[in-house]
Design a protein around this motif. Structure first.
Motif, PDB file in Angstrom:
ATOM      1  N   GLU A 189      40.062  40.506  36.264  1.00 13.68           N
ATOM      2  CA  GLU A 189      39.299  40.771  37.479  1.00 13.68           C
ATOM      3  C   GLU A 189      40.215  41.193  38.616  1.00 13.68           C
ATOM      4  N   ASP A 190      41.377  40.562  38.727  1.00  8.40           N
ATOM      5  CA  ASP A 190      42.335  40.960  39.759  1.00  8.40           C
ATOM      6  C   ASP A 190      42.659  42.443  39.642  1.00  8.40           C
ATOM      7  N   ALA A 191      42.932  42.896  38.413  1.00  7.92           N
ATOM      8  CA  ALA A 191      43.281  44.301  38.198  1.00  7.92           C
ATOM      9  C   ALA A 191      42.096  45.217  38.464  1.00  7.92           C
ATOM     10  N   PHE A 192      40.894  44.781  38.068  1.00  9.04           N
ATOM     11  CA  PHE A 192      39.699  45.600  38.290  1.00  9.04           C
ATOM     12  C   PHE A 192      39.431  45.782  39.781  1.00  9.04           C
ATOM     13  N   LEU A 193      39.442  44.682  40.528  1.00 14.10           N
ATOM     14  CA  LEU A 193      39.164  44.772  41.957  1.00 14.10           C
ATOM     15  C   LEU A 193      40.214  45.603  42.677  1.00 14.10           C
ATOM     16  N   ALA A 194      41.476  45.435  42.284  1.00 15.78           N
ATOM     17  CA  ALA A 194      42.557  46.170  42.938  1.00 15.78           C
ATOM     18  C   ALA A 194      42.506  47.659  42.623  1.00 15.78           C
ATOM     19  N   SER A 195      42.156  48.014  41.394  1.00 18.54           N
ATOM     20  CA  SER A 195      42.191  49.421  40.984  1.00 18.54           C
ATOM     21  C   SER A 195      40.921  50.184  41.322  1.00 18.54           C
ATOM     22  N   THR A 196      39.791  49.498  41.355  1.00 13.12           N
ATOM     23  CA  THR A 196      38.500  50.183  41.389  1.00 13.12           C
ATOM     24  C   THR A 196      37.685  49.923  42.647  1.00 13.12           C
ATOM     25  N   VAL A 197      37.864  48.757  43.280  1.00 12.19           N
ATOM     26  CA  VAL A 197      36.965  48.365  44.366  1.00 12.19           C
ATOM     27  C   VAL A 197      37.656  48.317  45.726  1.00 12.19           C
ATOM     28  N   ALA A 198      38.743  47.564  45.844  1.00 13.91           N
ATOM     29  CA  ALA A 198      39.352  47.284  47.146  1.00 13.91           C
ATOM     30  C   ALA A 198      39.765  48.564  47.867  1.00 13.91           C
ATOM     31  N   GLY A 199      39.347  48.671  49.110  1.00 18.22           N
ATOM     32  CA  GLY A 199      39.757  49.798  49.934  1.00 18.22           C
ATOM     33  C   GLY A 199      39.222  51.135  49.492  1.00 18.22           C
TER      34      GLY A 199
END
Length: 856
Positions: free
Chosen positions: A422-432
């Motif tokens: 989830e950390d990688a998903f949020l960082a790569s796809t969602v955040a910012g």
């Protein structure tokens, strides 16, 4: 799909020519011409029914020979559509239309109580306004008016005064057409129902079909018996009704008090009622509209970003109404948003700061907090848990405080289990990432697949928009879940039955030729709820499915502040704007803007890891912001007890504030300005409705930083907004998207079954518990299993006991034919029914037994 070309035609309205699409309702065409026709039943988001007849106008159309001639009688403008050559004569130009409208108004007022001075609608009432502009100056009616016993409680939070009702049926139409919960209907016709004994109605009326409640009576004047269940059907026999369908309640149809579950959206009927017939039980007789000061705001109870309006009287928030925003919520909000605001100033509101349980002044508490933070920082470090209720600017202050003052990346907004995937998903796809999939995209998508997301329970406005699209035939929905919930059924969705933990395998198995896959490939959207992060491999599998089909992805968290917290770096692996902690250039950019030499370079711990580190003594302290103990993983209370220092920034008393060494009271959303970021990635600013001595979190953190010897630079909202804005639009290196492989489930050992769970909209949330009528409207909790599972576990009664390592729960039992075997579903967080009390998480195992087999 081809392009829809709408033919524009010329229409004359009161002699003025306007261009409108062919087939436009007359009442809409008139609005474009600047002519307002009086109406009650008409609503732009509901189907026309021409129930009230207040909008009668004269209409002329071309005949077969081309001659334009008026219709023989006035027609309802809300139900008639224009065509080529149509001419409309409203009350402004037609004596016939004016007289017709005046006659309808006189008819509506015959039995109306005219109690405007004590009516909640007085001052914002269409009937009141239009009686003055389109009615007679005096009444010719001299007989006794029809009356009803009042008020009639049609829902826990809604009261009905039937003598004020004009039978426009807006309430029934909204519940049937928009929400899908037809709990209120028009009862009776004229004087009764010929051919039956129970026909002595007081004319047509709105309500739930309960003979006792509606005051039906027999021909001899006797009244139906009130039975032990509190309800009687139209013929006086025991029963309850959904609208007009009488019958017993099944498991899942009742609320916590045993009544028919009404709706999560019932409060919208109060707002769209054009008279004072439907009123809120919590607002009733509290204020008059002209006493109120209104402030535009946004939703604080979920990630919808819905527009709202806060109504304040004498420095007290007394009402929340839905705002109008065609791109977001149209005109609808959930009942949780409408009535779940009393937590902001109820009896548990923290008035003063506390140190070791004793009330002290703010400055004394600030010094104690600074001393505690310094000691804990030296003895192992301090972590931060922000939760998801904070506006973006407050979450940013915590993000900056953690890095600048505490020198750590141990900060997390998630109060649930997390994973590296989830950390990688949020960082790569969602955040910012800014604005992504929107409500309009959902409405126009060929197909929508939901994974780990129950729209009706977790984001009400997404559910309403999806249902609107489904009913219009624009889109279809598939749901990856263990069973079809009530919300799934209202969406006419295709259920893909899934065992908890097997979601990744199911997603990877979707291929060309399969219904859901082909629909997604035609222009679909995949909606991932926050629970997808707790499903091993599901996020990675969803990314692979999106790549194969070309579908777009969207992540929908539950809380209003989750997306904003992620975007401003209140996460262990991210800095503001989606900048990865491990990227040197990103750290240096942020450090330069913050005026510090360097920032910690190693990713921090998640919430679970933080609590484990605090419990073991590896971390000495923890700062919590608006977090309920019930939200945190099991064992959080033990971890906080083991911490050498706990600081709580909180609005009201809670289990967390009771466990804290220092408590600093902060302002709720109504007493500060800021912005939330909704699931779309859209920034939704809101204003301050109330003046208060309580400080926003960002101001308290700014003061605490100064006391600790650091400069946070966030004394005002403008400072926070300026800094947050400077971090938007990051285009640098990002973390790699997750690529977890689907894992096969381990075989179960009898008598174990896997537990599936999600949070209901109304549960054990402290924000709901502060409003009794809202809490009473929650669905009653129950457990769901398949028939085979019930048989294997020897479940023979109407209840089941679910037992885990940490305890047991006793619940009503529901059998579902579509449920996978060896799976049980129970609500995640409900009053007296918390999944954490079992000592397990979704996907783990429990055992089942009949309640009678359990020794008390």
């Amino acid at each position: 799909m081809g392009n829809d070309v709408t033919e524009l035609i010329d229409v004359k309205i009161d002699g003025r020519t306007v261009q409108v699409p062919n087939g436009t309702l007359i009442i809409r065409a008139a609005e474009k011409a600047g002519v307002i026709i009086p109406r009650f039943c008409d609503h732009p988001l509901l189907k026309p029914v021409a129930a009230c007849r207040q909008c009668l106008v004269e209409v002329a159309r071309p005949g077969r020979d081309g001659t334009v001639a008026k219709m023989p009688m006035p027609l309802p403008a809300c139900a008639e559509r224009v065509g080529p050559g149509t001419e409309v004569y409203t009350q402004r130009s037609s004596e016939v239309a004016a007289k017709a409208q005046e006659g309808v108004m006189e008819f509506l007022l015959l039995n109306h109580p005219l109690d405007c001075p004590i009516c909640d609608k007085g001052g914002e009432c269409p009937l009141q306004n239009q009686a003055m502009t389109n009615g007679r100056t005096n009444s010719r009616f001299t007989d006794e008016k029809r009356t009803f016993p009042k008020p009639l409680q049609v829902a826990p939070s809604i009261l009905l005064d039937r003598d004020r009702c004009v039978l426009c049926q807006r309430c029934a139409r909204f519940q049937k057409e928009i929400a899908g919960d037809p709990f209120i209907q028009l009862q009776g016709r004229a004087g009764g129902a010929p051919g039956y004994h129970v026909h002595a109605l007081h004319g047509s009326q709105m309500g739930q079909f309960d003979a006792a409640g509606l005051d039906f009576c027999e021909s001899d004047g006797s009244h139906p018996e009130i039975h032990s269940n509190g309800y009687s059907d139209p013929f006086g026999k025991p029963g309850i009704a959904e609208g007009y369908e009488a019958g017993p309640l099944s498991v899942g149809e009742a609320d916590v008090e045993g009544r028919l579950f009404t709706s999560y959206f019932s409060g919208n009927t109060v707002q769209i009622c054009p008279v004072g017939a439907l009123t809120s039980s919590s607002y009733r007789f509290r204020a008059r509209p002209f006493d109120l000061r209104s402030v535009p705001s946004v939703a604080t109870q979920d990630a919808s970003g819905a527009a709202t309006r806060l109504d304040v009287r004498r420095a007290e928030l007394v009402r929340v109404q839905a705002g109008e925003d065609s791109e977001i919520n149209e005109e609808w909000i959930t009942d949780k948003e409408r009535w779940g605001f009393t937590w902001q100033n109820d009896a548990k509101r923290l008035k003063k700061a506390r140190v070791d349980g004793a009330e002290v002044g703010y400055l004394d508490a600030l010094r104690a907090a600074a001393d505690g933070v310094k000691r804990a920082k030296e003895n192992g470090g301090v972590a931060v848990l922000t939760g998801g209720r904070l506006p973006m600017e407050d979450a940013y202050a915590y993000s900056k405080f953690a890095r600048v003052v505490l020198g750590t990346n141990d900060i997390d907004f998630r109060t649930r289990p997390a994973s590296a995937e989830e950390d990688a998903f949020l960082a790569s796809t969602v955040a910012g990432s800014g604005l992504g999939v929107t409500y309009t995209d959902l409405e126009n998508a060929a197909h929508v697949l939901t994974v780990g997301f129950e729209a009706e329970e977790e984001c009400g406005n997404v559910f309403l928009r999806l249902r609107k699209a489904v009913l219009a035939g624009k889109t279809s929905v598939s749901v990856l879940a263990p069973f079809a919930s009530e919300g799934t059924k209202k969406l006419s969705a295709r259920l893909i039955p899934t065992i908890p933990g097997d979601e990744a395998c199911v997603l990877d198995a979707l291929s060309a030729g399969e219904e859901t896959y082909d629909a997604l490939a035609s222009g679909g959207i995949i909606l991932l709820g926050e629970r997808a992060g707790e499903m091993p491999g599901a996020l990675s599998a969803a990314l692979r499915l999106a790549e194969r089909t070309g579908a777009r992805l969207a992540w929908i968290p539950r809380r209003a502040g989750d997306r904003g917290a992620l975007d401003v770096g209140a996460a262990p692996n991210l800095l503001p704007g989606g900048r990865p902690v491990v990227v040197t250039a990103a750290r240096e950019e942020v450090a330069e803007k913050w005026g510090v030499d360097s920032l910690p370079e190693n990713p921090g711990r998640s919430t679970e890891q933080i609590l484990a580190a605090v419990k073991s003594g590896e971390l000495a302290g923890v700062i919590l912001a608006g977090v309920d103990m019930a939200d945190l993983p099991a064992g959080a209370d033990v971890a906080l007890e083991a911490a050498s220092f706990v600081l709580s920034l909180e609005v009201r008393e809670s289990d967390v504030s009771a466990a804290a060494d220092v408590v600093l009271p902060v302002a709720p959303p109504s007493e500060k300005g800021g912005s939330f970021v909704n699931w779309e990635g859209r920034i939704r600013p809101f204003g301050q409705a109330l003046t208060s001595v309580a400080k926003p979190d960002r101001v308290v953190l700014n003061d605490l930083a100064e006391e600790c010897g650091y400069e946070l630079g966030l004394p005002t909202l403008a400072d926070a907004v300026r800094e947050v804005t400077s971090f938007l639009g990051y285009e640098g290196a990002r973390l790699k998207a997750p690529g977890e492989s689907a894992r096969l489930l381990e075989p179960l050992v009898q008598p174990n079954v896997r537990v599936a769970s999600w949070k209901l909209m109304l549960g054990a949330d402290s924000l709901v518990a502060a409003e009794p009528t809202l809490a009473g409207a929650a669905r009653a909790p129950y457990a769901v299993v398949s028939e085979s599972t019930a048989r294997s576990a020897g479940l023979t009664g109407e209840r089941v006991t679910v037992t885990g390592d940490g305890g047991s729960l006793d619940l009503p039992l529901r059998i579902d034919s579509q449920m996978p075997d060896a799976v049980v579903w129970i609500p995640q967080n409900f009053q007296g029914c918390r999944l954490a009390d079992l000592g397990v998480q979704a996907g783990q195992t429990v055992t089942l037994s009949s309640s009678s087999e359990v020794t008390q």
